[in-house]
Design a protein around this motif. Structure first.
Motif, short mmCIF file in Angstrom:
data_model
loop_
_atom_site.label_atom_id
_atom_site.label_comp_id
_atom_site.label_asym_id
_atom_site.label_seq_id
_atom_site.Cartn_x
_atom_site.Cartn_y
_atom_site.Cartn_z
N ALA A 49 0.84 -1.20 0.00
CA ALA A 49 0.00 0.00 0.00
C ALA A 49 0.87 1.26 0.00
CB ALA A 49 -0.93 -0.01 1.22
N GLU A 92 -1.58 4.02 1.44
CA GLU A 92 -1.53 3.48 2.80
C GLU A 92 -2.52 4.14 3.76
OE1 GLU A 92 1.94 6.44 2.67
OE2 GLU A 92 0.91 5.13 1.28
N ALA A 93 -3.03 5.31 3.42
CA ALA A 93 -4.05 5.94 4.28
C ALA A 93 -5.40 5.25 4.12
CB ALA A 93 -4.18 7.43 3.94
N GLN A 94 -5.60 4.52 3.00
CA GLN A 94 -6.88 3.87 2.76
C GLN A 94 -6.85 2.36 3.01
OE1 GLN A 94 -5.52 5.83 0.04
NE2 GLN A 94 -6.52 7.62 0.89
N VAL A 95 -5.72 1.71 2.75
CA VAL A 95 -5.63 0.25 2.84
C VAL A 95 -4.27 -0.16 3.38
CG1 VAL A 95 -7.22 -0.13 0.90
CG2 VAL A 95 -4.78 0.00 0.47
N THR A 155 -3.52 -1.98 6.27
CA THR A 155 -3.52 -2.43 7.66
C THR A 155 -4.98 -2.48 8.14
OG1 THR A 155 -3.24 -0.16 8.45
CG2 THR A 155 -1.24 -1.49 8.23
N GLU A 213 -7.30 -1.16 10.38
CA GLU A 213 -7.53 -0.02 11.26
C GLU A 213 -8.90 0.57 10.97
OE1 GLU A 213 -4.14 2.82 11.68
OE2 GLU A 213 -3.25 1.57 10.11
N ARG A 214 -9.49 1.16 12.00
CA ARG A 214 -10.78 1.82 11.83
C ARG A 214 -10.66 2.88 10.74
NH1 ARG A 214 -15.43 2.24 14.47
NH2 ARG A 214 -14.72 1.06 16.27
N LYS A 273 -10.25 2.33 7.52
CA LYS A 273 -9.60 1.84 6.30
C LYS A 273 -10.44 0.76 5.64
CE LYS A 273 -4.72 2.72 7.14
NZ LYS A 273 -3.39 2.09 7.09
N MET A 274 -10.26 0.62 4.33
CA MET A 274 -10.90 -0.47 3.60
C MET A 274 -10.03 -1.71 3.74
SD MET A 274 -12.00 1.49 0.09
CE MET A 274 -10.34 2.08 -0.24
N ALA A 275 -10.67 -2.86 3.84
CA ALA A 275 -9.89 -4.09 3.98
C ALA A 275 -10.68 -5.29 3.52
CB ALA A 275 -9.47 -4.29 5.44
#
Length: 152
Positions: free
Chosen positions: A87, A93-96, A98, A100-101, A103-105
């Motif tokens: 990412a 990396e701000a969107q995907v 890891t 984290e609340r 983020k898209m995953a």
């Protein structure tokens, strides 16, 4: 590369099949990842449509090479080679990358160590929806060769 914050997209063990892989070594990902006291950034890469589906196993190869060299790689470090570091390379990396609340995953729950060739996906969530469940026949994929045939 580590000082500049540059990531390297590398093959786990492919070498000699084209110019940029001519002098590759199996330790490439490990070397890049561990550069500058762990500030390096390695990404497991594949040029193969089959290999891209098994990047977890490609990362497993690197874990094995590291172990033979007397270096233990934590699973949470190896997963970064496939997720957070990839990412980062793409600038998303701000969107995907890891869990984290906000983020898209897409998430896979494995039946054992995901870096093993024996691991099977038990459940898969995409955009928060459970779309595959090995134990639920209603959440199984439909294969082209099964169309028009009686269920097994």
């Amino acid at each position: 590369m580590a000082d500049a914050g540059t990531c390297g997209a590398l093959w786990a063990d492919w070498w000699g099949f084209k110019a940029e892989a001519y002098d590759a070594v199996q330790e490439n990902i490990l070397i890049v990842d561990r550069a500058r006291n762990g500030r390096g950034c390695a990404v497991v890469h594949s040029d193969s449509p089959e290999g891209i589906q098994r990047l977890n196993q490609e990362a497993g190869k690197v874990i094995g090479v590291a172990r033979r060299a007397g270096i233990e790689v934590a699973p949470e470090q190896a997963i970064r080679w496939l997720t957070a570091n990839a990412a980062r390379v793409l600038g998303i990396e701000a969107q995907v990358g890891t869990l984290e609340r906000g983020k898209m995953a897409d998430v896979v729950l494995w039946n054992q160590n995901p870096f093993s060739v024996y691991a099977k996906a038990e459940k898969v969530w995409i955009d928060g929806a459970l779309l595959y469940d090995r134990a639920d026949p209603a959440r199984q994929p439909t294969y082209d060769f099964m169309l028009g045939q009686e269920p097994l």
